[in-house]
Design an enzyme around this catalytic site. Sequence first.
Site, mmCIF file in Angstrom:
data_model
loop_
_atom_site.group_PDB
_atom_site.id
_atom_site.type_symbol
_atom_site.label_atom_id
_atom_site.label_comp_id
_atom_site.label_asym_id
_atom_site.label_seq_id
_atom_site.Cartn_x
_atom_site.Cartn_y
_atom_site.Cartn_z
ATOM 1 N N GLU A 1 -14.028 5.614 -0.218
ATOM 2 C CA GLU A 1 -14.938 4.667 0.432
ATOM 3 C C GLU A 1 -15.647 5.351 1.600
ATOM 4 O O GLU A 1 -15.015 5.704 2.594
ATOM 5 C CB GLU A 1 -14.153 3.443 0.908
ATOM 6 N N LYS B 1 -15.765 4.201 5.607
ATOM 7 C CA LYS B 1 -14.610 4.351 6.493
ATOM 8 C C LYS B 1 -14.828 5.551 7.402
ATOM 9 O O LYS B 1 -15.782 6.316 7.238
ATOM 10 C CB LYS B 1 -13.331 4.525 5.669
ATOM 11 N N GLU C 1 0.852 -1.187 0.000
ATOM 12 C CA GLU C 1 0.000 0.000 0.000
ATOM 13 C C GLU C 1 0.886 1.234 0.000
ATOM 14 O O GLU C 1 1.892 1.284 0.720
ATOM 15 C CB GLU C 1 -0.880 0.102 1.258
ATOM 16 N N GLU D 1 -9.594 9.130 5.855
ATOM 17 C CA GLU D 1 -9.799 7.715 5.548
ATOM 18 C C GLU D 1 -10.752 7.512 4.379
ATOM 19 O O GLU D 1 -10.696 6.489 3.689
ATOM 20 C CB GLU D 1 -10.292 6.961 6.785
#
Length: 350
Positions: free
Chosen positions: A323, A326, A273, A331
Amino acid sequence: MVNEGWTETAIRVFDTRNTGKFVGGCGREVDVVPESVGVCYGMLGDNLPSRPEAVQLIQSVGFNKVRLYGPDGDTLNALRNTGIEVNVDVANEDLKRMANDASFASSWISSNIQPYSPGVSFKYITVGNEVIPGDAAQYVLPAMKNMVGALGSVGLGDQIKVSTSVSMGVIGVSYPPSQGSFSDQAAPIMGPIVQYLASTGAPLMVNVYPYFSYVGNRQAIQLDYALFTANRVVVTDPNSGLAYTNLFDAMVDSVYSAMERAGAAGVPIQVSESGWPSAGGDPTVTTIGNAQTYNQNLVKHAAQGTPKRPGPMEIFVFALFNEDQKSAGIEQNWGLFYPSKQPIYPISLN
């Protein structure tokens, strides 16, 4: 987290002569290696595209690898016959059972890998994400061993490698990079793990985030050092003599040094990541422009490797989508795309 008294820089710009190469920070040309670059496909959103649409989007960008945080059947079906290499995670909550019960590893393979193979190009199984150090750390290595055994029993041991993904939190000393070592808390776990990886030929997967290092110590780190955009050598390692022009390289090389000290000098690193949030934090730092700059330079950097380990390296960009399930703030804002499939900013692998 890393000691951030570093300020590295690496320029990667398109060659204006249209040679199909990039110009590195030292003026040398480096071929882009798109096969070294993948994307992390998280699914914590209630408004995301269908799995087949997401896979089509991955293909449209040119990513040849994808990391999945669990064996989602609809996604795996969509990945059939695409040639996209798959890195799939074993959930952290399954580590204890997998460590203590070899048959659970076998059933996990029979449920989540064999029904999709060979149509799906599985390359890695990641046994746990960022659980070291911590209460579940003790289960990682025995779970990895059971998974390796299960893959071998069905003839997939050569095709699929098994590893675990760690954060930079496993590093106790990171500056200068040549002095990198695992923390006292992580070392008893990490030493045997990296030695095991050396025996199996699998990489250590590391989540590398210069963003967090920068925002944690802005007094000592310059933004261009974190974004790959400085045009100078910022750190020369006093022990190795290696010159560092960006924070990413110094972080990765500190992990290489830590593995050397643990007796596993030959283990490669896969950056499982790395990314930069486009919103949700300090508005001068978490910008679309900074996110685009970081991730585009990250993609280019995959062809070059680090001063300690030059050459192509596997890197997964975090993440495919914003997203919304989250935690609020940064985030929710790591994606390359909005859930509508519109790009937050363009990124090129060509």
